[in-house]
Enzyme design. Structure first.
Site, PDB file in Angstrom:
ATOM      1  NE  ARG A  28      30.876  -2.636  11.857  1.00  0.00           N
ATOM      2  CZ  ARG A  28      29.574  -2.716  11.712  1.00  0.00           C
ATOM      3  NH1 ARG A  28      28.866  -3.393  12.563  1.00  0.00           N
ATOM      4  NH2 ARG A  28      28.984  -2.110  10.723  1.00  0.00           N
ATOM      5  NE  ARG A  32      26.965  -4.978  18.087  1.00  0.00           N
ATOM      6  CZ  ARG A  32      26.088  -5.096  17.101  1.00  0.00           C
ATOM      7  NH1 ARG A  32      24.807  -5.158  17.364  1.00  0.00           N
ATOM      8  NH2 ARG A  32      26.499  -5.158  15.859  1.00  0.00           N
ATOM      9  NE  ARG A  41      25.743  -2.035  24.048  1.00  0.00           N
ATOM     10  CZ  ARG A  41      25.445  -3.156  23.396  1.00  0.00           C
ATOM     11  NH1 ARG A  41      25.319  -3.147  22.097  1.00  0.00           N
ATOM     12  NH2 ARG A  41      25.290  -4.284  24.054  1.00  0.00           N
ATOM     13  CG  ASP A  78      27.720   3.698  11.339  1.00  0.00           C
ATOM     14  OD1 ASP A  78      27.848   2.578  11.854  1.00  0.00           O
ATOM     15  OD2 ASP A  78      27.059   3.886  10.298  1.00  0.00           O
ATOM     16  CE1 TYR A 155      21.766   1.229   6.501  1.00  0.00           C
ATOM     17  CE2 TYR A 155      23.910   1.533   5.474  1.00  0.00           C
ATOM     18  CZ  TYR A 155      23.058   0.790   6.266  1.00  0.00           C
ATOM     19  OH  TYR A 155      23.488  -0.379   6.817  1.00  0.00           O
TER      20      TYR A 155
HETATM   21  O1  CP3 Z   1      35.673  -1.259  12.393  1.00  0.00           O
HETATM   22  C1  CP3 Z   1      35.506  -0.594  13.416  1.00  0.00           C
HETATM   23  O2  CP3 Z   1      35.856  -1.015  14.550  1.00  0.00           O
HETATM   24  C2  CP3 Z   1      34.951   0.817  13.328  1.00  0.00           C
HETATM   25  C3  CP3 Z   1      33.569   0.851  13.631  1.00  0.00           C
HETATM   26  C4  CP3 Z   1      32.508   0.792  12.576  1.00  0.00           C
HETATM   27  C5  CP3 Z   1      31.142   0.875  12.932  1.00  0.00           C
HETATM   28  N1  CP3 Z   1      30.407   0.941  11.787  1.00  0.00           N
HETATM   29  C6  CP3 Z   1      30.643   0.936  14.301  1.00  0.00           C
HETATM   30  C7  CP3 Z   1      29.297   0.372  14.551  1.00  0.00           C
HETATM   31  C8  CP3 Z   1      32.571   0.740  11.180  1.00  0.00           C
HETATM   32  C9  CP3 Z   1      33.779   0.606  10.272  1.00  0.00           C
HETATM   33  C10 CP3 Z   1      31.244   0.832  10.702  1.00  0.00           C
HETATM   34  C11 CP3 Z   1      30.905   0.878   9.270  1.00  0.00           C
HETATM   35  C12 CP3 Z   1      29.540   0.551   8.862  1.00  0.00           C
HETATM   36  N2  CP3 Z   1      28.353   0.948   9.434  1.00  0.00           N
HETATM   37  C13 CP3 Z   1      29.218  -0.178   7.714  1.00  0.00           C
HETATM   38  C14 CP3 Z   1      30.232  -0.737   6.751  1.00  0.00           C
HETATM   39  C15 CP3 Z   1      30.801  -2.015   7.267  1.00  0.00           C
HETATM   40  C16 CP3 Z   1      29.923  -3.173   6.965  1.00  0.00           C
HETATM   41  O3  CP3 Z   1      29.437  -3.779   7.940  1.00  0.00           O
HETATM   42  O4  CP3 Z   1      29.781  -3.495   5.787  1.00  0.00           O
HETATM   43  C17 CP3 Z   1      27.841  -0.267   7.621  1.00  0.00           C
HETATM   44  C18 CP3 Z   1      27.040  -0.989   6.551  1.00  0.00           C
HETATM   45  C19 CP3 Z   1      27.299   0.461   8.710  1.00  0.00           C
HETATM   46  C20 CP3 Z   1      25.871   0.694   9.035  1.00  0.00           C
HETATM   47  C21 CP3 Z   1      25.572   0.084  10.351  1.00  0.00           C
HETATM   48  N3  CP3 Z   1      25.829   0.708  11.558  1.00  0.00           N
HETATM   49  C22 CP3 Z   1      25.099  -1.218  10.626  1.00  0.00           C
HETATM   50  C23 CP3 Z   1      24.692  -2.223   9.583  1.00  0.00           C
HETATM   51  C24 CP3 Z   1      25.090  -1.361  12.011  1.00  0.00           C
HETATM   52  C25 CP3 Z   1      24.823  -2.619  12.780  1.00  0.00           C
HETATM   53  C26 CP3 Z   1      23.446  -2.924  13.186  1.00  0.00           C
HETATM   54  C27 CP3 Z   1      23.556  -4.004  14.259  1.00  0.00           C
HETATM   55  O5  CP3 Z   1      23.275  -3.675  15.412  1.00  0.00           O
HETATM   56  O6  CP3 Z   1      23.997  -5.114  13.950  1.00  0.00           O
HETATM   57  C28 CP3 Z   1      25.518  -0.149  12.575  1.00  0.00           C
HETATM   58  C29 CP3 Z   1      25.698   0.149  13.995  1.00  0.00           C
HETATM   59  C30 CP3 Z   1      27.111   0.022  14.439  1.00  0.00           C
HETATM   60  N4  CP3 Z   1      28.139   0.709  13.892  1.00  0.00           N
HETATM   61  C31 CP3 Z   1      27.570  -0.796  15.489  1.00  0.00           C
HETATM   62  C32 CP3 Z   1      28.957  -0.567  15.578  1.00  0.00           C
HETATM   63  C33 CP3 Z   1      29.919  -1.140  16.575  1.00  0.00           C
HETATM   64  C34 CP3 Z   1      26.735  -1.701  16.376  1.00  0.00           C
HETATM   65  C35 CP3 Z   1      25.868  -0.937  17.316  1.00  0.00           C
HETATM   66  C36 CP3 Z   1      26.412  -0.850  18.711  1.00  0.00           C
HETATM   67  O7  CP3 Z   1      27.526  -1.294  19.030  1.00  0.00           O
HETATM   68  O8  CP3 Z   1      25.698  -0.302  19.546  1.00  0.00           O
END
Ligand code: CP3
Length: 350
Positions: A28, A32, A41, A78, A155
């Protein structure tokens, strides 16, 4: 082939070559905690736009590259991104994560899923990965990633993230045949997607089975491990030289099982001491990790001590330095910068 002489450090380490210091990146690392991301964003409030409009996704992926020069640059995307390509519509809600509009609850819905055609459904992935390779050249390694069958099924069936996983566990324990059919279809689609990422330029691919740690070990053996294997076997059959990483959150109870998946590298989270992880996995398994992301709230001395501790415990072979999970949104950017600077001076420090 001589290629490895110029291969970037992370790729070399992932292949098992000895390198001058452990390569470092952060899960990640785009997102953010970075002001540049938060600014962007505002202009693109939809996550799908940020990750599916190639110019925007390329820009976000490169923000941490420009700020910190990590040894790995991961595609901004994602794990649920390929689901619409199978017929599962989704959105990613601010602060909540993925939302599936019509969760999969019946055999008829499973039967209606279609095979993934990545060229048609995910053309932006090719544009993004090619641009990242072009931009970082041999200075860094481009990582792709996918979700694992169990986690994507969670999911698809729950319809959103869950604390208890009641709906998918209900399905697992009362209608296992239906769930196995769903997991099989997901595994085949994920293998196709992983190959596509590699063909488009991903040099290493990480599979996130984030929610497999919610399963007891015996259920992990039934619902997670066989499908991790199915994906890795299919990809290895056509792309044997691309290193593959596996992550499970809360993996302490299934660490040895993770190594049975066929992954080249096992991500270790901070619930396991790195020395114990090495002892449990044996000397042939490569590892990634494993600082608590919360360490980055500590002082610089504290961060340095924890990096040194992890690196000493991991030893000087087959280790990719990382957090044990994603960097937290409130993390100070200067501490992230310090983490990378310290990691890059390691051959002088250790
Ligand atoms: O690592 C990186 O920089 C690549 C970006 C990345 C995102 N999602 C961007 C994202 C990666 C590798 C993921 C994988 C992902 N997505 C996982 C596996 C990693 C883990 O955390 O175990 C999972 C479970 C998801 C599903 C998901 N998508 C979640 C749980 C969330 C977060 C909800 C929250 O707001 O806390 C997302 C949204 C998401 N995906 C964000 C990012 C940067 C946050 C939303 C945003 O920035 O607007």
């Amino acid at each position: 082939m001589g290629v490895s002489l110029t291969a970037p450090r992370l790729l070399q380490a992932a292949r098992g070559e000895v390198v001058d210091r452990p390569p470092v990146w952060m899960m990640r690392q785009a997102g953010r905690y970075m002001k540049a991301y938060r600014d962007l964003r505002e202009k693109y409030p939809s996550f799908r736009d940020r990750s599916e409009i190639p110019e925007v996704a390329i820009e976000v992926s490169l923000q941490p590259w420009r700020a910190f020069q990590p040894d790995g640059v991961i595609l901004f995307s994602d794990i649920v991104t390929p689901l619409p390509g199978l017929g599962i519509d989704m959105d990613i809600a601010e602060g909540k994560g993925p939302i599936i509009h019509s969760p999969i609850r019946t055999s008829a819905q499973v039967d209606h899923l279609h095979p993934l055609d990545p060229e048609a459904a995910l053309p932006f992935i090719k544009t993004i990965l090619q641009a990242l390779r072009q931009e970082v050249g041999n200075q860094s390694t481009v990582l792709g990633f996918v979700g694992a069958p169990w986690t994507l099924a969670a999911y698809a069936v729950e319809g959103k993230g869950s604390k208890t996983y009641s709906i998918i566990k209900n399905m697992a324990f009362t209608e296992p045949t239906m769930l196995h059919q769903l997991l099989s279809k997901l595994a085949d689609a994920i293998a196709i997607y992983m190959r596509y990422q590699i063909d488009c330029g991903a040099q290493v691919v990480q599979m996130f089975d984030s929610w497999a740690g919610q399963l007891s070990p015996q259920d992990y053996d039934t619902f997670a491990l066989p499908y991790q294997k199915r994906v890795f076997q299919q990809v290895k059959a056509t792309h044997p030289d691309t290193p593959l990483i596996l992550l499970v959150s809360g993996s302490a109870g299934v660490l040895e099982r993770m190594a049975q998946s066929g992954a080249d590298i096992v991500t270790v989270d901070w619930s396991v001491d790195m020395a114990d992880a090495r002892a449990r996995l044996g000397k042939d398994v490569k590892v990634q990790g494993n600082l608590d992301p919360g360490v980055l709230f500590g002082s610089k001395d504290f961060i340095r001590d924890r990096i040194l501790d992890t690196v000493r415990k991991a030893g000087n072979w087959g280790h990719i330095l990382n957090l044990g999970h994603g960097v937290l949104p409130q993390t100070p950017e200067e501490n992230v910068a310090f983490f990378f600077e310290t990691a890059k001076q390691l051959n002088a420090l250790v």
